[in-house]
Design a protein around this motif. Structure first.
Motif, short mmCIF file in Angstrom:
data_model
loop_
_atom_site.label_atom_id
_atom_site.label_comp_id
_atom_site.label_asym_id
_atom_site.label_seq_id
_atom_site.Cartn_x
_atom_site.Cartn_y
_atom_site.Cartn_z
N VAL A 285 -59.53 9.68 -45.95
CA VAL A 285 -59.87 10.41 -44.84
C VAL A 285 -59.77 9.58 -43.57
CG1 VAL A 285 -61.38 11.92 -43.57
CG2 VAL A 285 -61.07 12.17 -46.27
N LEU A 289 -58.73 15.13 -38.53
CA LEU A 289 -58.22 15.97 -39.43
C LEU A 289 -57.25 16.79 -38.43
CD1 LEU A 289 -58.22 17.14 -42.36
CD2 LEU A 289 -59.96 18.68 -41.54
N TYR A 290 -56.23 16.98 -39.13
CA TYR A 290 -54.99 17.97 -38.72
C TYR A 290 -54.97 19.16 -39.55
CZ TYR A 290 -53.98 14.19 -35.41
OH TYR A 290 -54.07 13.28 -34.23
N GLY A 311 -49.52 10.11 -39.61
CA GLY A 311 -50.94 10.23 -40.51
C GLY A 311 -50.39 10.35 -42.20
N LEU A 314 -54.07 14.30 -47.14
CA LEU A 314 -55.41 14.16 -47.98
C LEU A 314 -55.24 14.33 -49.51
CD1 LEU A 314 -58.04 16.41 -45.96
CD2 LEU A 314 -57.57 14.01 -46.12
N TYR A 320 -53.32 19.71 -45.37
CA TYR A 320 -54.34 19.02 -44.28
C TYR A 320 -53.89 17.45 -44.11
CZ TYR A 320 -58.11 22.33 -44.07
OH TYR A 320 -58.87 23.66 -43.80
N THR A 322 -54.18 13.89 -42.16
CA THR A 322 -55.41 12.97 -41.57
C THR A 322 -54.76 11.84 -40.88
OG1 THR A 322 -57.63 11.96 -42.09
CG2 THR A 322 -56.04 11.52 -43.45
N VAL A 337 -63.39 14.12 -37.38
CA VAL A 337 -64.01 13.73 -38.89
C VAL A 337 -65.54 13.35 -38.40
CG1 VAL A 337 -64.01 13.15 -40.94
CG2 VAL A 337 -62.00 13.94 -39.84
N LEU A 400 -65.81 17.99 -45.67
CA LEU A 400 -65.75 17.24 -44.17
C LEU A 400 -66.24 17.97 -43.25
CD1 LEU A 400 -63.09 16.34 -46.22
CD2 LEU A 400 -61.95 15.81 -43.96
N VAL A 402 -66.55 18.30 -39.50
CA VAL A 402 -65.81 18.14 -38.45
C VAL A 402 -66.13 18.89 -37.25
CG1 VAL A 402 -63.82 18.01 -40.14
CG2 VAL A 402 -64.14 20.11 -38.91
N ARG A 414 -66.02 9.22 -37.55
CA ARG A 414 -66.92 9.70 -38.87
C ARG A 414 -67.74 8.53 -39.29
NH1 ARG A 414 -64.82 8.16 -43.52
NH2 ARG A 414 -62.78 6.87 -43.81
#
Length: 419
Positions: A285, A289-290, A311, A314, A320, A322, A337, A400, A402, A414
């Motif tokens: 991670v 996060l997209y 990116g 995950l 997802y 990241t 995040v 997560l 977010v 994060r």
């Protein structure tokens, strides 16, 4: 609505009544109906006119201001193609050099109107007499339009509607008994019939349900390529359009088109397809996060988002993405995040309570946890609001915490991975 309602609404008296009605207000509709009947208008005509006012208000987000001048049916409004999407359909046919298109299963005529706006001639066909009458009323005044009431699967109907060198457009009915139909072979007409027509009519397009299985969409028909394009409007996935022959873009098998409405009310289109760079790598991670748009996910193009933002996924089975920094993209929503932890009710409750969280937005993918059940189990009492994502990270159930990015370019941060 039945044939008598249509005839009454199209009469001079009915047209005058429709023009005189104010915008529909559910709170005053009953009183308005009483006033109209007291003024001498027939009860059946008043009911039909007020139904039209209600349907026009309901159709306005889809069809724009044009909805105020159309005759509508409940099923027709439900299935009608949004005006900005129908406009893109019409441009496909015009760009392919078509001059005439058969709208097979035309409904209330939303796609036919867009085709006419693009300068194309249209033969609109619908099997239901009332719906065909409504379409004829909506297309009246357009010299390039012809409306037929016929079953498109009957012998000779498609050939007559298409003509010598026209194209075909299908919008199969996807409702039966008031319920949605998800099996493409249970629509009317079924997908197999659409593909049979595409084998004979090179320029064939069809509006299919967004959830149509990829394996139901052939890579080619009669030796000609096909393209499936999933479309979303402001994040709502509205269709999968199948394009055959000259309507398909060379080399494109799957694509996604996203309409995003700006502050000024204008829509901007963004596209991605399977010719774009893609990555399916999986990693830890990152700071961001997209969440890819639903059309991108349906088209199987999450890897294109990962490549665009530099990116990684995950998890190989989760949609997802990241990345270690925020990159502007219209294809996904970004979240900073703030914290990552293995999934567990007690540690999650402790973290949220320590941060005074009482209102929780729960997003999930790849987990059986129900958000409402989780909220009850957490028993939060704070005043702050937080967003958590329940998902798998490299096969491990994780949480997560977010924060939605305020802009496409904002950066996040994060806490270190715990446990």
């Amino acid at each position: 609505m039945d044939a008598e309602d249509v005839a009454a609404l199209l009469s001079p008296t009915g047209q005058e009544l429709l023009r005189a009605l104010p915008p529909y207000d559910p709170g005053s509709a009953l009183a308005q109906g009483e006033r109209l009947r007291a003024a001498g208008h027939p009860a059946a005509l008043v009911a039909a006119a007020l139904t039209q006012a209600r349907l026009r208000e309901r159709a306005r987000p889809k069809l724009g201001e044009r909805a105020a001048g159309l005759l509508l049916t409940p099923d027709g409004v439900e299935q009608a193609t949004r005006a900005l999407v129908a406009e893109r359909h019409a441009r496909r046919y015009a760009a392919a050099g078509l001059r005439h298109v058969a709208d097979l299963g035309c409904g209330i005529g939303a796609d036919a109107l867009a085709l006419l706006d693009a300068g194309l001639g249209v033969t609109a066909v619908d099997a239901d007499p009332v719906t065909a009458a409504v379409a004829a009323a909506n297309l009246a005044g357009h010299p390039g339009a012809r409306v037929r009431c016929a079953d498109v699967t009957a012998p000779g109907v498609v050939a007559d509607a298409v003509g010598a060198d026209g194209g075909a457009w299908f919008d199969p009915a996807r409702r039966s008994g008031g319920r949605r139909v998800f099996d493409p072979e249970s629509t009317s007409p079924p997908l197999s019939f659409v593909l049979d027509v595409a084998a004979r009519v090179a320029a064939t397009g069809a509006k299919l349900a967004p959830g149509v299985p990829h394996d139901a969409l052939p890579p080619e028909v009669a030796g000609r390529g096909t393209e499936a394009q999933w479309t979303s409007v402001d994040g709502d996935v509205v269709e999968c359009a199948l394009w055959c022959g000259p309507l398909a873009r060379p080399g494109v098998r799957r694509g996604a088109a996203l309409a995003v409405t700006g502050p000024d009310g204008a829509s901007t289109w963004h596209e991605v397809d399977d010719t774009a760079p893609s990555t399916t790598g999986v990693g830890a991670v990152g700071e961001v996060l997209y969440e890819p748009d639903g059309a991108v996910i349906r088209a199987g193009l999450v890897g294109a988002v990962a490549a665009e933002v530099g990116g990684r996924l995950l998890d190989p089975t989760i949609a997802y993405v990241t990345a270690d920094g925020a990159v502007p993209t219209p294809l996904a929503r970004g979240y900073a995040v703030e914290h990552v932890m293995p999934f567990g009710l007690k540690p999650l409750r402790a973290w949220l309570r320590a941060h005074g969280v009482g209102r929780l937005v729960v997003k999930k993918r790849g987990t059986a946890v129900e958000p409402e059940v989780l909220r009850r189990q957490l028993r939060l009492e704070g005043t702050a609001e937080a967003t958590v994502v329940l998902t798998r990270v490299a096969g491990r159930q994780s949480v997560l915490v977010v924060r939605p990015l305020p802009s496409r370019t904002a950066r996040g941060g994060r806490a270190a991975l715990e446990g």
